[in-house]
Design an enzyme around this catalytic site. Structure first.
Site, PDB file in Angstrom:
ATOM      1  N   ASN A 188       0.803  -1.223   0.000  1.00  0.00           N
ATOM      2  CA  ASN A 188       0.000   0.000   0.000  1.00  0.00           C
ATOM      3  C   ASN A 188       0.839   1.277   0.000  1.00  0.00           C
ATOM      4  O   ASN A 188       0.296   2.379   0.080  1.00  0.00           O
ATOM      5  CB  ASN A 188      -0.975   0.012   1.185  1.00  0.00           C
ATOM      6  CG  ASN A 188      -0.296   0.187   2.531  1.00  0.00           C
ATOM      7  OD1 ASN A 188       0.932   0.278   2.623  1.00  0.00           O
ATOM      8  ND2 ASN A 188      -1.085   0.243   3.595  1.00  0.00           N
ATOM      9  N   LYS A 189       2.157   1.156  -0.093  1.00  0.00           N
ATOM     10  CA  LYS A 189       3.009   2.341  -0.025  1.00  0.00           C
ATOM     11  C   LYS A 189       3.074   3.068  -1.373  1.00  0.00           C
ATOM     12  O   LYS A 189       2.742   2.511  -2.418  1.00  0.00           O
ATOM     13  CB  LYS A 189       4.418   1.951   0.429  1.00  0.00           C
ATOM     14  CG  LYS A 189       4.456   1.326   1.824  1.00  0.00           C
ATOM     15  CD  LYS A 189       3.897   2.263   2.883  1.00  0.00           C
ATOM     16  CE  LYS A 189       4.090   1.759   4.301  1.00  0.00           C
ATOM     17  NZ  LYS A 189       3.254   0.593   4.634  1.00  0.00           N
ATOM     18  N   ASN A 190       3.542   4.325  -1.330  1.00  0.00           N
ATOM     19  CA  ASN A 190       3.614   5.133  -2.556  1.00  0.00           C
ATOM     20  C   ASN A 190       4.522   4.498  -3.598  1.00  0.00           C
ATOM     21  O   ASN A 190       4.294   4.625  -4.794  1.00  0.00           O
ATOM     22  CB  ASN A 190       4.117   6.537  -2.227  1.00  0.00           C
ATOM     23  CG  ASN A 190       3.091   7.349  -1.461  1.00  0.00           C
ATOM     24  OD1 ASN A 190       2.282   6.803  -0.712  1.00  0.00           O
ATOM     25  ND2 ASN A 190       3.132   8.659  -1.629  1.00  0.00           N
TER      26      ASN A 190
END
Length: 390
Positions: A188-190
């Protein structure tokens, strides 16, 4: 595909994006026969090092390993104290416990929701060895104040920048300055490698030590010799993950621009919806409106529970029924059974206690459509109006 009653598509709170070029690159690695740590990992680490201004970077299997190994590199262990925040993913404090040290929780600032640097100084004792701030939703703390405090008390700083890849402090990338800086590349990270993380270090000696810790403490000696002189684990990142990271890094500017645009819409549309609903006096807390330093990893609100006849779970359930996913990032760490057994009390950090009970993460990811923001804001404000106390 999940749908609402009127067949609108379900909006998750996040969704990773991998383009066809990335998928093709992964297939190429799989066909190469070298899928564990190898040339793509070396390329990824070198590219990250360039991104961070030439600082040494080493990658690991996950963001938890990066923090654990940062503590080990800093030689923090039994008898030491590490000051941190109670509003974070529990990994932040678990790794402190894991090396035998003691987490010391300091309350948070109600506006930024990050550790309150005004309270950090009072928490320092002769046993304090490090400060571990967390950059919640990608917003950094005041780096100048943080490092001035660390320098004054001769403390290491281990930045839990898991959510802050692409964030800045006064025009400088988080990771390009500071002490030990830990990032996560979880789904879910950038920037995602599906699972993974990296640690930015100060010099090549620290980097070599980190390499030992990530692979059983091993040092190779010639073509057939090896030695183990520290206790390491199995925390290496694979070439499959690394090649995903290389392609995500190319797309990062586009991802960042889109996240910032969506965040701006959230501010405008939520405020407009509140005004239209006659809820101007509702104390709904929005994030810090800072488009210079934040990477907009998440868009988080704090619900005005004292003004509602509903708890957070009810709001989340009703949003889900309308096809909108949400998250909780995060419940207060000291409320978990493990930490209660260790003697921690949520009331010791009252602001974190309140925010941990009422914070809510709304959907934010580059693949969202503009109209999704209006749909989410309208649904949220409608639910708040429905449950508003008279």
């Amino acid at each position: 595909m999940s749908t609402t009653e009127n067949m609108l598509p379900f909006i998750p709170f996040t969704r990773p994006h991998f383009n066809q070029e990335t998928i093709d690159a992964v297939a190429e690695v799989l066909r190469s026969g070298w899928v564990t740590s190898g040339p793509k990992l070396a390329e990824f680490e070198a590219t990250l090092s360039e991104y961070f201004g030439g600082r040494p970077v080493r990658c690991f299997a996950n963001g938890t390993a990066t923090m654990k190994i940062a503590l080990q590199v800093a030689d923090i262990g039994p008898g030491d104290e590490v000051i941190t925040t109670p509003i974070s993913w529990v990994a932040t404090s678990n790794v402190i416990l894991g090396v035998g040290a003691t987490p010391v929780f300091v309350d948070i600032d109600p506006i930024t929701r990050n550790i309150d640097l005004d309270q950090v100084a009072a928490a320092i004792t002769p046993k304090t060895r490090a400060i571990m701030p967390v950059y919640l939703a990608g917003l950094p703390v005041d780096m100048d104040r943080l490092y001035a405090l660390a320098k004054q008390h001769k403390l290491r700083v281990i930045e839990d920048a898991a959510q802050a890849f692409g964030s800045q402090w006064q025009g400088q990338k988080i990771g390009s300055i500071g002490d030990l800086v830990s990032f996560s590349f979880q789904a879910n990270k950038n920037l995602s490698t599906v699972e993974g993380g990296c640690l930015v270090l100060n010099n090549i000696d620290e980097a070599k030590l980190a390499e030992k810790f990530r692979l059983q403490g091993l040092t190779r000696q010639g073509i057939d010799g090896m030695d183990v002189d520290v206790l390491g684990g199995k925390d290496n990142l694979t070439d499959v993950n690394a090649v995903i990271g290389l392609h995500q890094l190319k797309q990062l500017p586009v991802f960042q621009t889109r996240r910032a645009a969506l965040a701006r819409q959230y501010f405008d549309v939520i405020r407009s919806e509140l005004k239209s609903a006659g809820l101007d006096d509702l104390k709904l807390e929005l994030p810090v409106e800072n488009f210079t330093d934040s990477n907009w990893h998440m868009f988080q609100i704090v619900l005005p529970l004292d003004q509602l006849n509903a708890e957070r779970a009810q709001v989340m359930t009703e949003l889900k029924d309308m096809g909108i996913g949400t998250g909780v990032h995060y419940p207060i760490i000291t409320g978990f059974t493990l930490y209660k057994k260790l003697g921690y009390k949520t009331e010791s950090t009252p602001i974190a206690q309140r925010i941990g009970r009422s914070i809510l993460t709304l959907p934010l990811f580059p693949g969202m459509a503009d109209e999704d923001i209006g749909r989410i804001a309208s649904a949220l404000v409608g639910i708040l109006k429905k449950h508003r106390k008279n």
